[in-house]
Design a protein around this motif. Structure first.
Motif, PDB file in Angstrom:
ATOM      1  N   ARG A   1     -21.181  -3.589  36.401  1.00 31.26           N
ATOM      2  CA  ARG A   1     -20.525  -4.387  36.979  1.00 31.26           C
ATOM      3  C   ARG A   1     -19.320  -4.913  36.552  1.00 31.26           C
ATOM      4  O   ARG A   1     -18.352  -5.177  37.255  1.00 31.26           O
TER       5      ARG A   1
ATOM      6  N   MET B   1     -19.279   2.539  44.886  1.00 35.44           N
ATOM      7  CA  MET B   1     -20.033   1.461  45.099  1.00 35.44           C
ATOM      8  C   MET B   1     -20.600   1.153  46.496  1.00 35.44           C
ATOM      9  O   MET B   1     -21.455   0.310  46.586  1.00 35.44           O
TER      10      MET B   1
ATOM     11  N   PHE C   1     -16.741  -1.839  36.299  1.00 30.23           N
ATOM     12  CA  PHE C   1     -16.051  -2.010  37.560  1.00 30.23           C
ATOM     13  C   PHE C   1     -15.173  -2.904  38.001  1.00 30.23           C
ATOM     14  O   PHE C   1     -14.148  -2.636  38.640  1.00 30.23           O
TER      15      PHE C   1
ATOM     16  N   GLU D   1     -14.567   3.101  44.302  1.00 27.72           N
ATOM     17  CA  GLU D   1     -14.666   2.217  45.476  1.00 27.72           C
ATOM     18  C   GLU D   1     -15.685   2.889  46.306  1.00 27.72           C
ATOM     19  O   GLU D   1     -16.517   2.297  46.760  1.00 27.72           O
TER      20      GLU D   1
END
Length: 256
Positions: free
Chosen positions: A238, A70, A241, A67
């Motif tokens: 992407r 990103m 995640f 988290e």
């Protein structure tokens, strides 16, 4: 400075401890910055003669906090993670690690830059970069094949599956496996032994062992970082995640 990293001195040994057990010691940018700054400062402090890195509460590190990862730019410039990796790879003073519980991603790759690594019999290791649509970092694509041999390294880096302390010992990733209740004290005692030896002898000996590969390590780390940055922005990462946060398996079949 962050309280998620504890820095303590005992005589000539500097101990860096992960202190975020509620998040399995997942590493944030602030934690990387604290560790990088600590290693750089220790380099210039003659009173520090050995460095010990350890986890907390039976957990070494779950690797990057995805988290935070990103939210914080990791490409371009000189982000904290790169500062840390360069600092640990260039450290002239002896580095000792005590690993109990999971060591994931960078929690495993940073061990390749330590001089002595001691694992609890409860320790586990994993390099799940391909599972996240990414590639290795910390020069692990160079160092792990050298330590473990190509076939063993390929299995760990291509599949990204976890392995236990006994296998880490067979691969040469760790020096010794100890009962979980003993590993921290044993690693600390080894660091204390190093700290009692002549600093110049340790410094020269470590330099002689690492000098031939030091430039290769820095070059490999830079190349990995270029690929890592591109892959971090790619659809595969992407999807990986997104699946992680949605607690499901990623579907990579849509990608070539």
């Amino acid at each position: 400075m962050t309280t998620d990293i504890l820095v303590e001195r005992a005589d000539a040994v500097l101990t860096i401890s992960f202190n975020r057990p509620g998040r399995k010691n997942a590493i944030t940018a602030a934690m990387y910055q604290t560790m990088a700054d600590t290693l750089v400062e220790a380099q210039g402090d003659a009173s520090v003669r050995a460095i010990l890195i350890r986890g907390s509460a039976g957990i070494f590190s779950a690797g990057n906090d995805l988290e935070d990862f990103m939210k914080t730019p990791q490409v371009g410039g000189n982000p904290p993670v790169i500062q840390f990796l360069r600092a640990i790879s260039a450290a002239e003073k002896p580095l000792v690690a005590a690993v109990a519980g999971p060591a994931v991603g960078v929690g495993t790759t940073l061990l390749l830059h330590c001089d002595l690594v001691y694992a609890a019999d409860t320790a586990s290791f994993s390099l799940p970069f391909t599972q996240l649509g990414l590639c290795p970092e910390a020069a692990s694509s160079l160092l792990l094949p050298r330590v473990a041999g190509y076939q063993a390294a390929a299995e760990k880096l291509l599949l990204g599956e976890a392995f236990d302390a006994a296998e880490a010992l067979r691969m040469g990733l760790v020096n010794r496996v100890l009962p979980a209740g003993e590993v921290d004290a044993f690693a600390a005692s080894q660091a204390a032994k190093l700290a009692a030896l002549p600093a110049s002898s340790l410094r020269v000996t470590k330099s002689l062992m690492k000098r031939a590969s030091q430039q290769e390590v820095q070059t490999q780390m830079t190349e990995e970082f270029v690929h890592f940055g591109k892959m971090l922005l790619a659809p595969e990462a992407r999807e990986a995640f997104k699946a992680f946060f949605e607690k499901r398996k990623p579907d990579f079949r849509q990608f070539d």
